[in-house]
Design a protein around this motif. Structure first.
Motif, PDB file in Angstrom:
ATOM      1  N   LEU A 149       0.812  -1.213   0.000  1.00 53.24           N
ATOM      2  CA  LEU A 149       0.000   0.000   0.000  1.00 53.24           C
ATOM      3  C   LEU A 149       0.849   1.268   0.000  1.00 53.24           C
ATOM      4  CD1 LEU A 149      -2.917  -0.970   2.412  1.00 53.24           C
ATOM      5  CD2 LEU A 149      -2.970  -0.808  -0.075  1.00 53.24           C
ATOM      6  N   PHE A 150       2.094   1.197   0.550  1.00 54.84           N
ATOM      7  CA  PHE A 150       2.937   2.395   0.520  1.00 54.84           C
ATOM      8  C   PHE A 150       3.235   2.810  -0.914  1.00 54.84           C
ATOM      9  CE2 PHE A 150       6.339  -0.679  -0.072  1.00 54.84           C
ATOM     10  CZ  PHE A 150       7.222  -0.018  -0.892  1.00 54.84           C
ATOM     11  N   ALA A 151       3.356   1.829  -1.824  1.00 54.37           N
ATOM     12  CA  ALA A 151       3.617   2.140  -3.233  1.00 54.37           C
ATOM     13  C   ALA A 151       2.411   2.831  -3.850  1.00 54.37           C
ATOM     14  CB  ALA A 151       3.956   0.870  -3.993  1.00 54.37           C
ATOM     15  N   VAL A 152       1.212   2.392  -3.469  1.00 49.57           N
ATOM     16  CA  VAL A 152      -0.005   3.048  -3.947  1.00 49.57           C
ATOM     17  C   VAL A 152      -0.050   4.477  -3.415  1.00 49.57           C
ATOM     18  CG1 VAL A 152      -2.516   2.893  -4.120  1.00 49.57           C
ATOM     19  CG2 VAL A 152      -1.156   0.794  -3.856  1.00 49.57           C
ATOM     20  N   GLU A 153       0.257   4.645  -2.143  1.00 51.31           N
ATOM     21  CA  GLU A 153       0.203   5.970  -1.527  1.00 51.31           C
ATOM     22  C   GLU A 153       1.202   6.928  -2.161  1.00 51.31           C
ATOM     23  OE1 GLU A 153      -1.223   4.284   2.847  1.00 51.31           O
ATOM     24  OE2 GLU A 153       0.815   5.045   2.588  1.00 51.31           O
ATOM     25  N   PHE A 154       2.432   6.479  -2.347  1.00 54.36           N
ATOM     26  CA  PHE A 154       3.438   7.350  -2.961  1.00 54.36           C
ATOM     27  C   PHE A 154       3.070   7.677  -4.398  1.00 54.36           C
ATOM     28  CE2 PHE A 154       6.011   7.010   0.681  1.00 54.36           C
ATOM     29  CZ  PHE A 154       7.068   7.898   0.547  1.00 54.36           C
ATOM     30  N   SER A 155       2.494   6.716  -5.102  1.00 49.76           N
ATOM     31  CA  SER A 155       2.072   6.970  -6.472  1.00 49.76           C
ATOM     32  C   SER A 155       1.024   8.085  -6.524  1.00 49.76           C
ATOM     33  CB  SER A 155       1.500   5.685  -7.089  1.00 49.76           C
ATOM     34  OG  SER A 155       0.976   5.933  -8.375  1.00 49.76           O
ATOM     35  N   LEU A 156       0.044   8.033  -5.619  1.00 53.75           N
ATOM     36  CA  LEU A 156      -0.990   9.061  -5.577  1.00 53.75           C
ATOM     37  C   LEU A 156      -0.426  10.406  -5.146  1.00 53.75           C
ATOM     38  CD1 LEU A 156      -3.912   7.042  -3.919  1.00 53.75           C
ATOM     39  CD2 LEU A 156      -3.687   7.681  -6.324  1.00 53.75           C
ATOM     40  N   LEU A 157       0.420  10.393  -4.120  1.00 51.92           N
ATOM     41  CA  LEU A 157       0.985  11.643  -3.613  1.00 51.92           C
ATOM     42  C   LEU A 157       1.833  12.337  -4.666  1.00 51.92           C
ATOM     43  CD1 LEU A 157       2.010  10.470  -0.027  1.00 51.92           C
ATOM     44  CD2 LEU A 157       0.203  12.101  -0.583  1.00 51.92           C
ATOM     45  N   CYS A 158       2.666  11.552  -5.348  1.00 47.58           N
ATOM     46  CA  CYS A 158       3.585  12.139  -6.327  1.00 47.58           C
ATOM     47  C   CYS A 158       2.909  12.478  -7.645  1.00 47.58           C
ATOM     48  CB  CYS A 158       4.776  11.208  -6.546  1.00 47.58           C
ATOM     49  SG  CYS A 158       5.838  11.074  -5.089  1.00 47.58           S
ATOM     50  N   ALA A 159       1.667  12.034  -7.800  1.00 47.18           N
ATOM     51  CA  ALA A 159       0.870  12.452  -8.955  1.00 47.18           C
ATOM     52  C   ALA A 159       0.052  13.697  -8.626  1.00 47.18           C
ATOM     53  CB  ALA A 159      -0.054  11.317  -9.398  1.00 47.18           C
ATOM     54  N   GLY A 160       0.136  14.141  -7.365  1.00 51.16           N
ATOM     55  CA  GLY A 160      -0.569  15.357  -6.961  1.00 51.16           C
ATOM     56  C   GLY A 160      -2.034  15.142  -6.634  1.00 51.16           C
ATOM     57  N   ASN A 161      -2.408  13.926  -6.254  1.00 54.71           N
ATOM     58  CA  ASN A 161      -3.803  13.640  -5.915  1.00 54.71           C
ATOM     59  C   ASN A 161      -4.206  14.446  -4.676  1.00 54.71           C
ATOM     60  OD1 ASN A 161      -5.916  12.010  -4.297  1.00 54.71           O
ATOM     61  ND2 ASN A 161      -6.037  11.104  -6.331  1.00 54.71           N
ATOM     62  N   PRO A 162      -5.163  15.365  -4.803  1.00 52.50           N
ATOM     63  CA  PRO A 162      -5.502  16.255  -3.671  1.00 52.50           C
ATOM     64  C   PRO A 162      -5.999  15.501  -2.445  1.00 52.50           C
ATOM     65  CG  PRO A 162      -6.434  17.082  -5.724  1.00 52.50           C
ATOM     66  CD  PRO A 162      -5.939  15.702  -6.012  1.00 52.50           C
TER      67      PRO A 162
END
Length: 300
Positions: free
Chosen positions: A273-286
């Motif tokens: 799940l950390f990979a999912v979280e970093f993917s969303l964060l670094c894509a700028g997901n508000p």
């Protein structure tokens, strides 16, 4: 976390989003594959028995720091078995702090003494209640709890890998994380089916049940380290991968995101799940950014 470190990480995130950078910020060093357990869901333990030398670990830490990594994890095998020339994991963590890493964390199965105050977060593997945990990891639950009861001055986070044997026990483990005086939080991953462990993989309905249980516990105020938006995205199985902001080092070999990228088709079945979280964060997901501010800063 120090405010200046948080601002630095925020600036890294801003640049990553704005310029679509693919630079790593989080690195994991696998110190050894030696382990005192043989867990049913693990396919990477006791293959070589090697332990990285102290000198090699320092060199890799220095390389990561030069490359801009500021969040460092130590993993195994069993991380606390690592030693070289009289040095142990606490010596490595002290050196990492001296180098300037903002967060220095480790993952352990909890069967050895947990007196590691140098760890910003100590991720303790506990995979269910006594019955399911022992089914997965052998008769270790009571030993882990004894060590946990003696551990003080540590920021300990339960690290639960959700699979077919324990997904019905999520609420029970969350309650324990909330009530135990030496536990601060709980973090979930889902089983990634490395070769030989495929039978433990949740089917689509079981994943929905598990995610619903985690989200229910978040609503009830349980100390959960995961972001709800990442749980939804995990179910959809739709996120950018591999995660370029994370890298793993094992035996002087680098793996982008995690070791599963080397196995054909396994990346699409990722449960980290950390990979999912970093993917969303670094894509700028508000939504993910908002949840991160509410969640990460609360438990680090």
């Amino acid at each position: 976390m120090k405010s200046r470190h948080f601002l630095s990480l925020a600036f890294f995130g801003f640049k990553t989003i704005l310029f679509r950078q693919k630079k790593p910020i989080l690195a994991t060093i696998i110190l050894t594959d030696s382990c005192n357990l043989s867990c049913r869901h693990c396919a990477v333990n006791n293959i070589t028995g090697r332990m990285l030398s102290y000198r090699d670990v320092l060199a890799e830490m220095q390389a990561f720091y030069r490359e801009g990594v500021r969040i460092l994890f130590f993993c195994g095998g069993e991380t606390l078995l690592w030693q070289d020339g009289g040095k142990n994991i606490r010596d490595l963590m002290k050196e990492a702090k001296k180098m300037g890493f903002y967060l220095v964390n480790l993952v352990t199965n909890g069967t050895l003494e947990l007196n590691i105050p140098e760890a910003d977060v100590l991720f303790l593997s506990l995979d269910g209640n006594r019955e399911s945990h022992n089914l997965i990891r052998g008769d270790t639950y009571d030993q882990i709890m004894r060590n946990l009861n003696r551990a003080e001055n540590c920021n300990i986070c339960i690290y639960m890998a959700v699979n077919k044997l324990n997904y019905r026990h999520i609420e029970e483990v969350c309650q324990q994380a909330k009530e135990h005086p030496h536990l601060r939080s709980i973090s979930f991953n889902f089983h990634t089916p490395y070769p030989g462990t495929e039978s433990l993989t949740l089917d689509a309905e079981e994943k929905r049940v598990a995610v619903a249980a985690i989200k229910k516990m978040i609503v009830k105020g349980m100390p959960i380290f995961n972001l709800p938006s990442a749980l939804d995205t995990f179910l959809e199985n739709h996120w950018s991968r591999p995660c370029h902001q994370c890298v793993v080092s094992e035996n002087k070999q680098r793996y982008l995101c995690g070791r599963c990228v080397e196995i054909d088709g396994l990346c699409r079945q990722c449960g980290y799940l950390f990979a999912v979280e970093f993917s969303l964060l670094c894509a700028g997901n508000p939504r993910a950014i908002y949840e991160m501010l509410r969640t990460y800063l609360k438990y680090i």
